[in-house]
Write a protein that holds these residues in place. Structure first.
Motif, PDB file in Angstrom:
ATOM      1  N   PHE A 165      29.857  22.938 -27.066  1.00  0.00           N
ATOM      2  CA  PHE A 165      30.070  23.755 -25.871  1.00  0.00           C
ATOM      3  C   PHE A 165      30.880  23.006 -24.800  1.00  0.00           C
ATOM      4  O   PHE A 165      31.622  23.632 -24.046  1.00  0.00           O
TER       5      PHE A 165
ATOM      6  N   ALA B 219      18.492  15.250 -30.553  1.00  0.00           N
ATOM      7  CA  ALA B 219      18.798  16.600 -30.083  1.00  0.00           C
ATOM      8  C   ALA B 219      19.570  16.559 -28.771  1.00  0.00           C
ATOM      9  O   ALA B 219      20.552  17.283 -28.584  1.00  0.00           O
ATOM     10  N   TYR B 220      19.097  15.752 -27.842  1.00  0.00           N
ATOM     11  CA  TYR B 220      19.781  15.569 -26.546  1.00  0.00           C
ATOM     12  C   TYR B 220      19.296  14.256 -25.950  1.00  0.00           C
ATOM     13  O   TYR B 220      18.287  13.693 -26.391  1.00  0.00           O
TER      14      TYR B 220
ATOM     15  N   HIS C  50      38.142  16.766 -38.751  1.00  0.00           N
ATOM     16  CA  HIS C  50      39.042  15.760 -38.173  1.00  0.00           C
ATOM     17  C   HIS C  50      38.165  14.797 -37.364  1.00  0.00           C
ATOM     18  O   HIS C  50      38.007  14.962 -36.148  1.00  0.00           O
TER      19      HIS C  50
ATOM     20  N   ALA D  69      20.221  24.611 -30.131  1.00  0.00           N
ATOM     21  CA  ALA D  69      19.798  25.177 -28.844  1.00  0.00           C
ATOM     22  C   ALA D  69      19.293  26.612 -28.979  1.00  0.00           C
ATOM     23  O   ALA D  69      19.905  27.430 -29.654  1.00  0.00           O
ATOM     24  N   GLU D  70      18.181  26.912 -28.298  1.00  0.00           N
ATOM     25  CA  GLU D  70      17.549  28.234 -28.406  1.00  0.00           C
ATOM     26  C   GLU D  70      17.705  29.052 -27.116  1.00  0.00           C
ATOM     27  O   GLU D  70      18.197  30.164 -27.132  1.00  0.00           O
TER      28      GLU D  70
ATOM     29  N   THR E  37      33.974  14.548 -25.835  1.00  0.00           N
ATOM     30  CA  THR E  37      32.677  15.209 -25.614  1.00  0.00           C
ATOM     31  C   THR E  37      31.635  14.761 -26.636  1.00  0.00           C
ATOM     32  O   THR E  37      30.567  15.359 -26.741  1.00  0.00           O
TER      33      THR E  37
ATOM     34  N   ARG F 289      25.805  21.084 -31.397  1.00  0.00           N
ATOM     35  CA  ARG F 289      24.344  21.215 -31.382  1.00  0.00           C
ATOM     36  C   ARG F 289      23.884  22.653 -31.097  1.00  0.00           C
ATOM     37  O   ARG F 289      22.699  22.907 -30.955  1.00  0.00           O
TER      38      ARG F 289
ATOM     39  N   ARG G 297      32.906  17.868 -37.788  1.00  0.00           N
ATOM     40  CA  ARG G 297      32.154  18.712 -38.729  1.00  0.00           C
ATOM     41  C   ARG G 297      33.064  19.797 -39.315  1.00  0.00           C
ATOM     42  O   ARG G 297      34.174  20.003 -38.833  1.00  0.00           O
TER      43      ARG G 297
HETATM   44  C1  LIG Z   1      16.864  21.134 -31.471  1.00  0.00           C
HETATM   45  C2  LIG Z   1      17.604  21.378 -30.193  1.00  0.00           C
HETATM   46  C3  LIG Z   1      17.094  22.249 -29.250  1.00  0.00           C
HETATM   47  C4  LIG Z   1      17.786  22.509 -28.082  1.00  0.00           C
HETATM   48  N1  LIG Z   1      17.306  23.453 -27.223  1.00  0.00           N
HETATM   49  C5  LIG Z   1      18.086  23.861 -26.194  1.00  0.00           C
HETATM   50  C6  LIG Z   1      17.746  25.017 -25.447  1.00  0.00           C
HETATM   51  O1  LIG Z   1      16.757  25.693 -25.737  1.00  0.00           O
HETATM   52  N2  LIG Z   1      18.572  25.392 -24.425  1.00  0.00           N
HETATM   53  C7  LIG Z   1      19.702  24.690 -24.106  1.00  0.00           C
HETATM   54  O2  LIG Z   1      20.415  25.091 -23.178  1.00  0.00           O
HETATM   55  N3  LIG Z   1      20.049  23.587 -24.813  1.00  0.00           N
HETATM   56  C8  LIG Z   1      19.276  23.166 -25.850  1.00  0.00           C
HETATM   57  N4  LIG Z   1      19.666  22.104 -26.615  1.00  0.00           N
HETATM   58  C9  LIG Z   1      20.760  21.245 -26.142  1.00  0.00           C
HETATM   59  C10 LIG Z   1      22.150  21.810 -26.414  1.00  0.00           C
HETATM   60  O3  LIG Z   1      22.276  22.143 -27.752  1.00  0.00           O
HETATM   61  C11 LIG Z   1      23.149  20.732 -26.038  1.00  0.00           C
HETATM   62  O4  LIG Z   1      22.930  20.324 -24.696  1.00  0.00           O
HETATM   63  C12 LIG Z   1      24.608  21.168 -26.137  1.00  0.00           C
HETATM   64  O5  LIG Z   1      24.818  22.036 -27.212  1.00  0.00           O
HETATM   65  C13 LIG Z   1      25.466  19.929 -26.268  1.00  0.00           C
HETATM   66  O6  LIG Z   1      26.826  20.275 -26.298  1.00  0.00           O
HETATM   67  P1  LIG Z   1      27.929  19.138 -26.267  1.00  0.00           P
HETATM   68  O7  LIG Z   1      29.218  19.818 -26.371  1.00  0.00           O
HETATM   69  O8  LIG Z   1      27.655  18.211 -25.145  1.00  0.00           O
HETATM   70  O9  LIG Z   1      27.649  18.258 -27.585  1.00  0.00           O
HETATM   71  P2  LIG Z   1      27.765  18.694 -29.105  1.00  0.00           P
HETATM   72  O10 LIG Z   1      27.327  20.080 -29.281  1.00  0.00           O
HETATM   73  O11 LIG Z   1      27.063  17.637 -29.880  1.00  0.00           O
HETATM   74  O12 LIG Z   1      29.321  18.628 -29.383  1.00  0.00           O
HETATM   75  C14 LIG Z   1      29.995  17.417 -29.633  1.00  0.00           C
HETATM   76  C15 LIG Z   1      30.852  17.620 -30.853  1.00  0.00           C
HETATM   77  O13 LIG Z   1      31.591  16.422 -31.082  1.00  0.00           O
HETATM   78  C16 LIG Z   1      31.727  16.259 -32.479  1.00  0.00           C
HETATM   79  N5  LIG Z   1      32.060  14.860 -32.739  1.00  0.00           N
HETATM   80  C17 LIG Z   1      31.265  13.785 -32.613  1.00  0.00           C
HETATM   81  N6  LIG Z   1      31.937  12.661 -32.937  1.00  0.00           N
HETATM   82  C18 LIG Z   1      33.189  13.032 -33.266  1.00  0.00           C
HETATM   83  C19 LIG Z   1      34.335  12.323 -33.699  1.00  0.00           C
HETATM   84  N7  LIG Z   1      34.332  10.999 -33.849  1.00  0.00           N
HETATM   85  N8  LIG Z   1      35.468  13.030 -33.957  1.00  0.00           N
HETATM   86  C20 LIG Z   1      35.491  14.391 -33.820  1.00  0.00           C
HETATM   87  N9  LIG Z   1      34.417  15.111 -33.427  1.00  0.00           N
HETATM   88  C21 LIG Z   1      33.274  14.437 -33.146  1.00  0.00           C
HETATM   89  C22 LIG Z   1      30.371  16.693 -33.011  1.00  0.00           C
HETATM   90  O14 LIG Z   1      30.441  17.029 -34.375  1.00  0.00           O
HETATM   91  C23 LIG Z   1      30.056  17.887 -32.124  1.00  0.00           C
HETATM   92  O15 LIG Z   1      30.450  19.102 -32.709  1.00  0.00           O
HETATM   93  C24 LIG Z   1      19.000  21.840 -27.821  1.00  0.00           C
HETATM   94  C25 LIG Z   1      19.534  20.961 -28.764  1.00  0.00           C
HETATM   95  C26 LIG Z   1      18.858  20.758 -29.951  1.00  0.00           C
HETATM   96  C27 LIG Z   1      19.488  19.884 -30.986  1.00  0.00           C
END
Ligand SMILES: Cc1cc2nc3c(=O)[nH]c(=O)nc-3n(C[C@H](O)[C@H](O)[C@H](O)COP(=O)(O)OP(=O)(O)OC[C@H]3O[C@@H](n4cnc5c(N)ncnc54)[C@H](O)[C@@H]3O)c2cc1C
Length: 454
Positions: free
Chosen positions: A43, A402-403, A242, A89-90, A273, A71, A65
């Motif tokens: 996100f 997870a976070y 990638h 995330a739920e 990110t 996540r 991925r």
């Molecule tokens: C079990 C669980 C329950 C949760 N519950 C909630 C909830 O109820 N409500 C809520 O709001 N949030 C919840 N969250 C948190 C929420 O999912 C995260 O805060 C948010 O999705 C994180 O987004 P992000 O973009 O920061 O990270 P990510 O979604 O992790 O995105 C980062 C991306 O970078 C990619 N990446 C990593 N390294 C590399 C690399 N070297 N090269 C290329 N790509 C790479 C990863 O594959 C990933 O797709 C939950 C998370 C989990 C796991």
């Protein structure tokens, strides 16, 4: 006085203002628009891309991925019945404005996803409404929440030096009240409250909606938003599989980003990110500053295991059923609320050590564990069980959790270091957000990083 969240909101508005100012200046002098590599299609990455897309700034997203969303990970549990559950995330919170705005923009419906909590404690089952904290503790906790807005910065720094468990004990929480707070609050943070900063916890409870941001969910699954943003920015802009493994940056000539599959991308700026575990695995040239590496080494991520169980019948009856237990399955919730079918999915949501144990066992073991907790109180649980799946975030190869969990003394010390840009790279992701641990936070930081690109 600024709250934790108001501060960041105003900060991002200021950054947006700067961007507008520089583009109106372009009437006189038109600089070459920067090209941006965004690492990660979660996100944070997608919202950064959408922001740049609207500003007509060129970008490419590199995602390790073979799917977008990171996540946020919706999963079809029963194809025929079209039952969709969340492995990541739920809940979308009532206070999560940007996420709700984006759902509005893309015509996504947010459905009410609030629950009425049941409890199994010391072998007894209590329906929703049959259990609560003691009157004394309820009053005390309310007074603690009320006093949050009066805390000075020095008070907050002091609070951050203590864990949430210690803070509760120091404020007279004990016995059953303390057990219940540990069970409920560790569900929110994904680890025991003995490892959570008291400031981070208090700020979250004082600034959250009544149901603690467990309010809504996107119809069809939260991944729908990722799909909609991808379609808007152009799917060809997202390169799946990638994985970035090396980055060279030069103050004058820009950046070169190398992927494990041999692809190389040249750009002016990077928005990274990735979670801290993945950031550290990239070979940075020049290297990241020592204090930033130390900060990444310090920060832990919550071990959460999601174990969705498909049942032929919703034997729990109440569509808004969730249940906290003091047993191994930890927390259950009805993951197919609002989805029309006789069948239904309960997710057993375990945290910390419990999650690590549950994740390592066989499906038969997990079924026995769940039934041991449910069977004494829900007769049909075993007969109605069809199958399960399991996802353990502690072993996820990019986040290893997870976070982020900000522990004692980390909120005010570690986060500012992690937020610092490195030459042409701006960092984003839930771990850097005021709404830390939430999709909303990921979106906020993605947009903030994109607003810095000029
Ligand atoms: C079990 C669980 C329950 C949760 N519950 C909630 C909830 O109820 N409500 C809520 O709001 N949030 C919840 N969250 C948190 C929420 O999912 C995260 O805060 C948010 O999705 C994180 O987004 P992000 O973009 O920061 O990270 P990510 O979604 O992790 O995105 C980062 C991306 O970078 C990619 N990446 C990593 N390294 C590399 C690399 N070297 N090269 C290329 N790509 C790479 C990863 O594959 C990933 O797709 C939950 C998370 C989990 C796991």
């Amino acid at each position: 006085m600024y709250s934790r969240r108001k501060f960041i909101k105003d900060g991002s508005l200021a950054a947006g203002g700067l961007l507008l100012a520089s583009s109106s200046f372009s009437n006189f002098f038109i600089p070459r628009a920067p090209k941006v590599v965004i690492i990660g299609a979660g996100f944070a990455g997608l919202s950064a891309a959408y922001y740049l897309y609207k500003k007509k700034i060129d970008f490419v997203i590199l995602e390790a991925r073979n799917r977008i969303g990171g996540r946020v990970f919706s999963h079809i549990m029963d194809q025929k019945e079209n039952l969709v559950i969340e492995l990541g995330a739920e809940w979308v919170g009532n206070s999560h404005e940007r996420l709700q705005n984006l759902c509005n923009v893309f015509g996504l419906e947010l459905q009410k996803n609030q629950f009425d909590s049941h409890l199994i404690y010391q072998g007894r089952y209590y329906k929703n409404g049959e259990w609560d904290y003691s009157e004394g503790w309820k009053k005390k906790f309310q007074s603690i929440i009320d006093s949050y807005s009066k805390l000075t910065h020095a008070d907050k720094l002091k609070l951050d030096k203590m864990d949430w468990w210690r803070f509760l004990v120091n404020n007279g929480c004990e016995g059953r009240d303390l057990d219940l707070r540990e069970l409920l609050d560790s569900t929110d943070f994904g680890e025991t409250i003995r490892s959570v900063s008291a400031f981070a916890a208090l700020a979250e409870y004082a600034e959250s909606s009544e149901k603690n941001e467990m309010d809504l969910k996107i119809k069809g699954g939260n991944s729908m938003l990722a799909k909609k943003i991808a379609a808007a920015i152009g799917e060809e802009k997202i390169k799946l599989q990638h994985k970035v493994n090396r980055i060279t940056q030069n103050a004058k000539t820009g950046v070169t980003v190398y992927c494990e599959n041999g692809q190389v991308f040249k750009a002016d700026k990077i928005i990274c990110t990735a979670p801290t575990f993945a950031v550290k695995n990239i070979k940075w040239e020049p290297g990241l500053p020592a204090d930033q590496i130390n900060a990444m080494n310090e920060l832990q991520y919550a071990r959460i295991n999601k174990n969705p169980l498909l049942f032929k019948k919703r034997f729990w009856k109440d569509e808004s059923f969730d249940m906290v237990t003091d047993q191994s399955p930890h927390y259950f919730y009805h993951a197919t609320k609002n989805q029309n079918s006789k069948k239904g999915v309960l997710i057993s949501y375990t945290i910390g050590e419990k999650a690590a144990v549950v994740a390592n066992q066989t499906d038969d073991w997990r079924e026995n564990m769940v039934m041991q907790t449910l069977k004494p109180h829900f007769n049909d649980a075993k007969e109605e069980f069809e199958r399960m799946t399991n996802y353990y975030w502690g072993n996820d190869m990019y986040s290893h959790g997870a976070y982020a969990v900000y522990g004692k003394g980390q909120w005010f010390r570690v986060m500012p270091i992690l937020k610092r840009s490195h030459i042409h790279t701006h960092f984003a992701g839930e771990h850097l957000a005021e709404w830390q641990g939430f999709m909303e936070g990921a979106i906020n930081t993605g947009e903030e990083a994109a607003a810095k690109i000029r």
